[in-house]
Write a protein that holds these residues in place. Structure first.
Motif: not given
Length: 486
Positions: A277-285, A288-292
């Motif tokens: 899930y963390r990797k998927m979330l980082e990939g989505e960020e 989408l070029r969103l800041s963490p």
């Protein structure tokens, strides 16, 4: 937050399992200590029983000796009684003979007096018939003849009297001497008889005392036997209960271990899922070029640590699999030889004990015998058996190291100056007699599978244990490098 709750639950379950395991281990240690105490009590009872049996055998032998002595004294008393009876009969015969001689002497005296009176009467009658004319002529001659005859008769009577007196005196002296000797012999025999009777009474009282002591000892032996049987039954019941408790504890530990493994698998699966899930979330960020977010940054560190924990658990499984493969690649080989009745039956691979057995039907004294241990380049050490120690026929004695915590007993000896027999790739123990002769030998070594030497004899034997036991042994000895590969 769900992975935090799962981690908290897993940590709580681990604490509960550790507490339960520590409690079960303490109960197991208490049960083992109780078992050792019961074994020591059983050994003490058996020693008391052996002492009582030896005392009983000693008293029985003394009783037999006393009976034989009483029988000998009875035979001596019968011989003395017979001798006394024969002496009394001889005394009576001598007294009767003396009376007979006295009566014969009296009879001879009366007979001579009668003859003298008869001769005097005959001469007087003849003198009365002689004529008065020739009376005067013959009176002198007659008186002379009478005096001569009287003198001769008196001399003859005196000679007979003196001879009878001498004969009677000699016979009386002999009879008195014989009677005196017989009386002395009779008195001595009487005194000896009284002493013999007193001694017989003393021996009879001693025999009665020994019989009462024997009866008391037999009753004591019976009581000790009953007490020993009761203690054995009680010990057997306690052992059965302890074994049942240990089996139950093992079952509970196995169940808890299975539950722990299940929880560990669930934890690993959760860690893997969280990581995904963390990797998927980082990939989505990144897509989408969103800041963490601060929350994601704050949770990144524990997630990474969880991932590391997962990798560490995986690495540990790899290590365990490699250890199993290494344990399966080695086997234990032992070589045993014996040239007498005593042999070395077993060597503990952990160096806790060495077991020696007497294979004959006779007891073997081991005074002055030694056990010599040789391990590679380590200097040899020797264990000397205690004085007066005897290995019973068909029995086994175990020599423990001081670190084993075993109490000495009839079948257990403790090497107080050495903590253990030592460990290594090759352990060699030799039994040496007091004359320096090597009577028995046993060697244990670890050989890789498929690399055994072709020179091994038929008396080598392969001893293969479980993989976990071999892995623990190889870990303790640090002897196989392949098992230490990370």
């Amino acid at each position: 937050m769900p992975w935090k709750i799962a981690g908290f639950r897993i940590g709580f379950a681990q604490n509960e399992l550790e507490n339960g395991n520590s409690k079960k281990e303490s109960d197991l240690n208490l049960a083992q200590a109780r078992l050792r105490d019961l074994d020591a009590q059983l050994i003490a009872k058996e020693a008391d029983l052996a002492t009582a049996l030896s005392e009983n055998r000693t008293l029985e032998s003394e009783l037999r000796e006393l009976k034989e002595e009483v029988l000998t004294l009875n035979l001596s008393l019968e011989d003395t009684t017979k001798h006394l009876h024969s002496e009394m009969l001889r005394r009576v015969d001598l007294e009767n003979h003396m009376k007979t001689l006295q009566e014969e002497m009296t009879f001879q005296k009366r007979l001579h007096e009668d003859k003298l009176k008869e001769t005097k009467r005959v001469h007087e009658s003849r003198v009365a018939e002689v004529e008065s004319g020739r009376q005067r002529e013959f009176e002198s001659k007659l008186s002379e003849a009478l005096q001569e005859i009287r003198r001769q008769h008196e001399e003859q009577i005196q000679g007979y009297k003196e001879e009878l007196e001498r004969t009677f005196g000699a016979k009386m002296e002999n009879a008195q001497l014989t009677a005196r000797r017989n009386s002395e012999s009779a008195s001595a025999a009487r005194e000896e008889l009284l002493e013999t009777k007193k001694r017989i009474d003393t021996l009879v009282s001693q025999v009665n005392q020994y019989q009462s002591q024997n009866v008391a000892l037999e009753s004591r032996i019976k009581e000790l036997q009953d007490l020993l049987d009761y203690d054995r039954d009680l010990h057997r019941r306690h052992m059965a209960e302890k074994e049942e408790e240990m089996a139950q504890a093992q079952r509970q530990a196995q169940e808890q271990l299975e539950e722990y493994e299940h929880l560990l698998d669930v934890k690993l699966a959760l860690d893997l899922e969280i990581n995904a899930y963390r990797k998927m979330l980082e990939g989505e960020e990144q897509r989408l070029r969103l800041s963490p977010t601060p929350s994601s940054r704050s949770t990144a560190t524990p997630t990474t640590s969880k991932g590391r924990r997962f990798l560490h658990g995986k690495k540990r499984k790899v290590k365990e699999s490699k250890k199993r493969e290494c344990a399966a690649a080695f086997k234990t080989v032992q070589h045993a030889s014996a040239s007498g009745n005593v042999s070395i039956e077993e060597i503990d691979a952990d160096g806790k004990f060495v077991r020696v057995k007497n294979n004959s039907d006779e007891d073997q004294p081991l005074h002055g015998w030694v056990l010599r241990r040789h391990i590679g380049s380590v200097s040899d050490v020797t264990y000397k058996f205690p004085p007066q120690f005897t290995l019973q026929a068909g029995q086994v004695v175990t020599i423990w190291g001081a670190a084993a915590g075993v109490s000495p007993g009839p079948s257990d000896l403790v090497w107080k100056s050495q903590r253990s027999w030592g460990t290594g790739d090759s352990i060699d123990v030799t039994l040496i007699t007091d004359d320096g002769e090597e009577l028995a030998e046993r060697k244990i070594m670890f050989v890789p599978r498929g690399e055994e030497s072709s020179e091994q004899d038929d008396d080598y034997e392969e001893i293969t244990g479980s993989e976990m036991e071999f892995a623990s042994q190889t870990k303790r000895r640090r002897k196989k490098k392949c098992c230490l590969v990370s």
